[in-house]
Design an enzyme around this catalytic site. Structure first.
Site, PDB file in Angstrom:
ATOM      1  N   LYS A 190       0.834  -1.207   0.000  1.00 30.46           N
ATOM      2  CA  LYS A 190       0.000   0.000   0.000  1.00 30.46           C
ATOM      3  C   LYS A 190       0.869   1.257   0.000  1.00 30.46           C
ATOM      4  O   LYS A 190       0.688   2.157  -0.835  1.00 30.46           O
ATOM      5  CB  LYS A 190      -0.914   0.002   1.224  1.00 30.46           C
ATOM      6  CG  LYS A 190      -1.563   1.353   1.517  1.00 30.46           C
ATOM      7  CD  LYS A 190      -2.216   1.387   2.883  1.00 30.46           C
ATOM      8  CE  LYS A 190      -2.630   2.789   3.277  1.00 30.46           C
ATOM      9  NZ  LYS A 190      -3.613   3.397   2.371  1.00 30.46           N
TER      10      LYS A 190
ATOM     11  N   ASN B  52     -16.134  -7.262  -0.336  1.00 29.89           N
ATOM     12  CA  ASN B  52     -15.831  -5.840  -0.333  1.00 29.89           C
ATOM     13  C   ASN B  52     -14.572  -5.554  -1.139  1.00 29.89           C
ATOM     14  O   ASN B  52     -14.047  -4.452  -1.099  1.00 29.89           O
ATOM     15  CB  ASN B  52     -15.658  -5.335   1.112  1.00 29.89           C
ATOM     16  CG  ASN B  52     -15.559  -3.822   1.186  1.00 29.89           C
ATOM     17  OD1 ASN B  52     -16.078  -3.120   0.338  1.00 29.89           O
ATOM     18  ND2 ASN B  52     -14.862  -3.323   2.187  1.00 29.89           N
TER      19      ASN B  52
ATOM     20  N   GLY C 188     -20.130  12.850   2.172  1.00 31.13           N
ATOM     21  CA  GLY C 188     -19.900  12.817   3.616  1.00 31.13           C
ATOM     22  C   GLY C 188     -18.509  13.174   4.066  1.00 31.13           C
ATOM     23  O   GLY C 188     -18.309  14.109   4.820  1.00 31.13           O
ATOM     24  N   SER C 189     -17.499  12.446   3.597  1.00 28.66           N
ATOM     25  CA  SER C 189     -16.149  12.647   4.112  1.00 28.66           C
ATOM     26  C   SER C 189     -15.396  13.682   3.290  1.00 28.66           C
ATOM     27  O   SER C 189     -15.629  13.852   2.092  1.00 28.66           O
ATOM     28  CB  SER C 189     -15.376  11.329   4.104  1.00 28.66           C
ATOM     29  OG  SER C 189     -15.260  10.814   2.797  1.00 28.66           O
TER      30      SER C 189
ATOM     31  N   ARG D 139      -6.077   0.956  -1.272  1.00 28.69           N
ATOM     32  CA  ARG D 139      -7.118   1.153  -0.275  1.00 28.69           C
ATOM     33  C   ARG D 139      -7.249  -0.099   0.587  1.00 28.69           C
ATOM     34  O   ARG D 139      -7.521  -1.198   0.083  1.00 28.69           O
ATOM     35  CB  ARG D 139      -8.447   1.464  -0.969  1.00 28.69           C
ATOM     36  CG  ARG D 139      -9.683   1.397  -0.096  1.00 28.69           C
ATOM     37  CD  ARG D 139      -9.776   2.536   0.864  1.00 28.69           C
ATOM     38  NE  ARG D 139     -11.085   2.556   1.514  1.00 28.69           N
ATOM     39  CZ  ARG D 139     -11.292   2.986   2.748  1.00 28.69           C
ATOM     40  NH1 ARG D 139     -10.292   3.444   3.464  1.00 28.69           N
ATOM     41  NH2 ARG D 139     -12.502   2.982   3.258  1.00 28.69           N
TER      42      ARG D 139
ATOM     43  N   TRP E 106     -19.282  -5.629   5.797  1.00 27.16           N
ATOM     44  CA  TRP E 106     -17.887  -5.199   5.802  1.00 27.16           C
ATOM     45  C   TRP E 106     -17.190  -5.580   7.107  1.00 27.16           C
ATOM     46  O   TRP E 106     -16.152  -5.018   7.454  1.00 27.16           O
ATOM     47  CB  TRP E 106     -17.795  -3.695   5.559  1.00 27.16           C
ATOM     48  CG  TRP E 106     -18.118  -3.332   4.144  1.00 27.16           C
ATOM     49  CD1 TRP E 106     -18.515  -4.165   3.147  1.00 27.16           C
ATOM     50  CD2 TRP E 106     -18.086  -2.024   3.567  1.00 27.16           C
ATOM     51  NE1 TRP E 106     -18.739  -3.469   1.985  1.00 27.16           N
ATOM     52  CE2 TRP E 106     -18.483  -2.153   2.215  1.00 27.16           C
ATOM     53  CE3 TRP E 106     -17.766  -0.766   4.059  1.00 27.16           C
ATOM     54  CZ2 TRP E 106     -18.557  -1.062   1.356  1.00 27.16           C
ATOM     55  CZ3 TRP E 106     -17.842   0.322   3.201  1.00 27.16           C
ATOM     56  CH2 TRP E 106     -18.236   0.179   1.862  1.00 27.16           C
TER      57      TRP E 106
ATOM     58  N   GLU F 206     -23.753  -6.333  -2.464  1.00 29.17           N
ATOM     59  CA  GLU F 206     -22.666  -7.302  -2.502  1.00 29.17           C
ATOM     60  C   GLU F 206     -22.948  -8.555  -1.676  1.00 29.17           C
ATOM     61  O   GLU F 206     -22.344  -9.600  -1.909  1.00 29.17           O
ATOM     62  CB  GLU F 206     -21.358  -6.671  -2.042  1.00 29.17           C
ATOM     63  CG  GLU F 206     -21.249  -6.420  -0.559  1.00 29.17           C
ATOM     64  CD  GLU F 206     -19.983  -5.653  -0.209  1.00 29.17           C
ATOM     65  OE1 GLU F 206     -19.357  -6.004   0.788  1.00 29.17           O
ATOM     66  OE2 GLU F 206     -19.640  -4.705  -0.926  1.00 29.17           O
TER      67      GLU F 206
ATOM     68  N   HIS G 274     -36.006  -3.037  -7.210  1.00 32.52           N
ATOM     69  CA  HIS G 274     -37.272  -2.991  -6.464  1.00 32.52           C
ATOM     70  C   HIS G 274     -36.995  -3.027  -4.962  1.00 32.52           C
ATOM     71  O   HIS G 274     -37.709  -2.391  -4.176  1.00 32.52           O
ATOM     72  CB  HIS G 274     -38.178  -4.149  -6.890  1.00 32.52           C
ATOM     73  CG  HIS G 274     -38.743  -3.991  -8.266  1.00 32.52           C
ATOM     74  ND1 HIS G 274     -39.776  -3.115  -8.541  1.00 32.52           N
ATOM     75  CD2 HIS G 274     -38.410  -4.575  -9.444  1.00 32.52           C
ATOM     76  CE1 HIS G 274     -40.069  -3.180  -9.836  1.00 32.52           C
ATOM     77  NE2 HIS G 274     -39.262  -4.049 -10.400  1.00 32.52           N
TER      78      HIS G 274
ATOM     79  N   HIS H 173     -12.384   8.677  -7.121  1.00 33.08           N
ATOM     80  CA  HIS H 173     -11.238   7.778  -7.004  1.00 33.08           C
ATOM     81  C   HIS H 173     -10.137   8.123  -7.994  1.00 33.08           C
ATOM     82  O   HIS H 173      -9.074   7.507  -7.966  1.00 33.08           O
ATOM     83  CB  HIS H 173     -11.674   6.327  -7.200  1.00 33.08           C
ATOM     84  CG  HIS H 173     -12.490   5.799  -6.065  1.00 33.08           C
ATOM     85  ND1 HIS H 173     -13.866   5.764  -6.108  1.00 33.08           N
ATOM     86  CD2 HIS H 173     -12.142   5.324  -4.852  1.00 33.08           C
ATOM     87  CE1 HIS H 173     -14.324   5.278  -4.962  1.00 33.08           C
ATOM     88  NE2 HIS H 173     -13.299   5.006  -4.184  1.00 33.08           N
TER      89      HIS H 173
END
Length: 766
Positions: free
Chosen positions: A21, A115, A436-437, A519, A565, A609, A656, A698
């Site tokens: 990372k 995820n 939000g962030s 990530r 998650w 998911e 739906h 992203h």
């Protein structure tokens, strides 16, 4: 005792300390060379190989720099026209993942029921196959030199699954056409692998879990045509059973496959073996690679006994690649120091290898007719001790409250059309907001680290976070956004933040798992009944709202996302766990309302998911998943506007259900997509508020005002003006402040232009 072979299907790629990372992020910033990046990747791979020594088969060639689908795309040279001007190699791979000026990144989607994310391959009218597998072959050659030709097992993503996952826009090209184009490449590549001396190759065809009849003709076209006669082929599928039709195909002698690796921890694979038998070696995925618990002898032993009784030739292995798990439990000093009850039954990737070895010994005893109880006694006692310790700490109040839930608890007090008249009066048409962030800067991380080390007390830490909130509010006020957020400086992750404050959930120090690229997330572990001892978000909301006259969103994560998650319990249903979380979120919304909040966002990006593949199971899941969301939000006042957010998934088969969530505004990822999703929602009569993402957060590329204007105008050809909300694709935590401000400024200015064009600056009731 008979020796039973063992195999791996892959190991975590980020390293024990997230080495890959950090190397990726340094490379993207230009502070290390490509050589340095590859050295880090190889050192992580070396460490993974060293841990797996002792297994009969160990995977090689699967230390990917971003994701394995993208790596195959780049190796095939199958790039869409917007990237065709770039030279082949790692930088083009990263360009497709992250975008470059004038070339938006490939679409991103969730990998089967996880995820983990993958970049969707594209085949357009200019695409061609210009294969270059030299780096992959070099990695395999290195693996053979390190592990030996008998052990080193190259991994290929199969041609059928690659074609199945590809977005095809070229006229006259179908999946079948693409498979035909891929076959000569795969045939030549397998021959080159045979030339390295390897004795077995894993071909991963995860599409086998999909219940789609169009897959079988593609499989027949590919196999055994691409296979070489002098190498064993192990076909791998995971994350569910493969169903009757695909299982029978796998067992057919005509396809040239020798070993079939299946997931025995999900679906009903054992029933398929019992029903149809097994004419080939079975890779028995009995060690759960998707959860952190040690195997339960009561579950594992019957599977092994059945395989032995039926005379099946098998090997023991994890249920899938172990990339979905943290590296090792050994580094969890805090849990070890606390002697946490769950520690005795936790197993991360390294420990899962020990689980494989243990089950192989048990299987060997069974094959020889020997007693295996001595090999399972410590597992049984560990589980017994854990269950007893959990029972002594459980409170009946959570279960009592769930039993008291009534049908009315799942319904808002007024319907949508009536509610919207009472919500957020005075906002302009096309109200602007964010998801939000805001950027998690190095300054924020330093403050958080100092606080966790005890160098700052709680008051000092909160004061520092309040300064960050004030800055976020100031930026949004200056830019002219309509619905503000506090920016979430106090949150490292949208699930972790809540999990750390809920009873019944434990957190690791080093339990990082790759989500995509660089990530990484640190999933919570559910070990007991879940409850909320105190309000979690009201303090920060009050600080933010005190700084502005504009509405500030309360920001919460929904029960299904927290569940999906996390690493859940295996002794109670997902539904029960989701409902426990839902009651916590319901109480939090009540507290936010009491603090003056009139708009609350409850994010559910993981709703899709977790959806099973089989129709009956899928419908059951969607029913209780939507009910969990409604249990969370239905207690809100009519004048409280409830938003949700969903990203990077297929919506078409659950629209739906999304409509039944009864949110007031639903924002979705859409910047990397065309308007097909919007049209699909429109086709089912979706009339509630909608916020399709206007730009891709992203990517480091800042979208121009003209690009955003064009995107917004295209949205309005599908959506009604009074249902449209303007927002980016997702949260902005991974971006820097300069690009964040520039992109949001362009978004606000583009929205103003479109409003003026429509001559509609009148307040709406959105």
């Amino acid at each position: 005792m008979k020796l039973v072979p063992t195999s791996s299907l892959g190991f975590p790629r980020i390293g024990p300390n997230r080495e890959l990372k950090f190397a990726l992020e340094k490379y993207w910033k230009g502070t290390i060379s490509q050589h340095d990046l590859l050295q880090v990747a190889r050192s992580v791979e070396d460490a993974a190989w060293a841990l797996q020594v002792g297994l009969t088969k160990i995977t090689v060639g699967d230390q990917y720099l971003y994701d394995f689908v993208l790596m195959m795309t780049e190796s095939l040279g199958m790039v869409p026209k917007r990237f065709a001007h770039l030279p082949p190699g790692i930088d083009r791979l990263f360009a497709m993942a992250r975008g470059v000026d004038g070339a938006p990144a490939l679409s991103m989607k969730k990998w089967i029921t996880s995820n983990y994310h993958y970049m969707v391959p594209e085949y357009d009218e200019t695409s061609q196959i210009h294969a270059d597998f030299s780096r992959f072959l070099e990695d395999c050659r290195r693996g053979v030199a390190t592990l030996g030709a008998d052990c080193a097992t190259p991994v290929l993503l199969g041609p059928v699954s690659f074609a199945y996952l590809t977005k095809i826009s070229a006229p006259g090209v179908s999946r079948s056409t693409l498979v035909d184009l891929l076959l000569p490449v795969y045939e030549a590549l397998i021959q080159e692998l045979v030339g390295l001396g390897v004795k077995e190759i894993q071909i991963h065809e995860p599409c086998l879990v999909f219940n789609d009849p169009s897959i079988n003709p593609l499989l027949d076209a590919a196999y055994p045509k691409i296979l070489a006669p002098d190498v064993t082929i192990n076909m791998v599928s995971y994350m569910d059973d493969v169903g009757d039709t695909n299982y029978q195909w796998l067992m057919s002698a005509a396809n040239g496959i020798h070993v079939v690796s299946l997931d025995f921890t999900r679906g009903d694979t054992l029933a398929l073996v019992q029903k149809y038998g097994a004419t080939k070696t079975i890779g028995c995925g009995l060690v759960d690679a998707r959860n952190v618990w040690k195997f339960d002898p009561a579950t594992a032993l019957p599977v092994l006994k059945c395989l032995v009784d039926k005379g099946v030739i098998f090997r023991i292995q994890p249920s899938s690649t172990l990339q979905f798990l943290p590296w090792t439990v050994e580094r969890e000093d805090k849990l070890i120091a606390e002697s946490h009850p769950a520690l005795q039954v936790l197993a991360f990737a390294k420990e899962k290898l020990q689980e494989v070895a243990r089950l192989a010994k048990v299987a060997g005893c069974l094959l020889d007719g020997e007693d295996s109880e001595h090999l399972l006694s410590d597992h049984e006692s560990a589980w017994k001790s854990f269950v007893e310790s959990r029972q002594t700490s459980q409170s009946s109040s959570v279960r009592d409250r769930l039993q008291a839930v009534q049908p009315s608890d799942f319904r808002r007090s007024t319907d949508y059309l009536e509610r919207r008249k009472q919500q957020l009066k005075g906002l302009p048409a096309l109200p602007t907001t964010t998801i939000g962030s805001f950027p998690q800067t190095s300054a924020i991380r330093r403050v958080r680290a100092a606080w966790k080390k005890g160098l700052l007390n709680d008051a000092e830490y909160q004061a520092a976070m309040d300064q960050q909130i004030a800055y976020c509010i100031g930026v949004q006020e200056t830019l002219g956004l309509d619905i503000l957020v506090h920016g979430e400086p106090e949150r490292t992750d949208m699930v972790e933040f809540f999990g750390e404050q809920l009873e019944g959930i434990l957190f690791t120090q080093h339990g990082w798992v790759q989500s995509f690229g660089s990530r990484c997330v640190r999933p919570p572990v559910f070990w007991n009944d879940i409850s909320r001892p105190f309000p979690m978000t009201t303090r920060e909301f009050k600080v933010a709202q005190s700084l502005t006259e504009k509405p500030v969103k309360g920001m919460l994560t929904g029960p299904i996302t927290i569940l999906n998650w996390s690493f859940p319990r295996i002794d109670i249903s997902g539904k029960d766990q989701a409902f426990q979380i839902a009651l916590c979120i319901r109480d939090e919304i009540r507290d936010l309302e009491e603090a003056g909040c009139i708009v609350v966002q409850v994010d559910e990006p993981a709703l899709r998911e977790g959806m099973p593949f089989r129709t009956a199971e899928r419908d059951e899941y969607l029913n209780w998943a939507v009910d969990a969301f409604r249990l969370s939000t239905a207690g809100a006042k009519s004048e409280t506007q409830i938003h949700t957010h969903m990203c990077y998934c297929e919506f078409q088969d659950c629209m739906h259900a999304i409509d039944r969530m009864d949110t007031d505004v639903n924002s979705i990822e859409n910047a990397r997509s065309d308007n097909a999703t919007l049209k699909a929602f429109k086709s089912i009569g979706y009339t509630k508020g909608f916020g399709p993402g206007l730009y891709d957060i992203h990517s480091p590329v800042v979208p121009s005002r003209d690009e955003i204007e064009a995107k917004l105008r295209s949205f309005l050809t599908v959506l009604d003006l009074d249902q449209t909300v303007v927002n980016p694709d997702c949260g902005l935590k991974t971006r820097g402040w300069p690009e964040t401000i520039a992109a949001l400024r362009n978004m606000v200015e583009a929205t103003a232009v479109v409003r003026n064009e429509l001559s509609t600056c009148l307040p709406c009731s959105m």
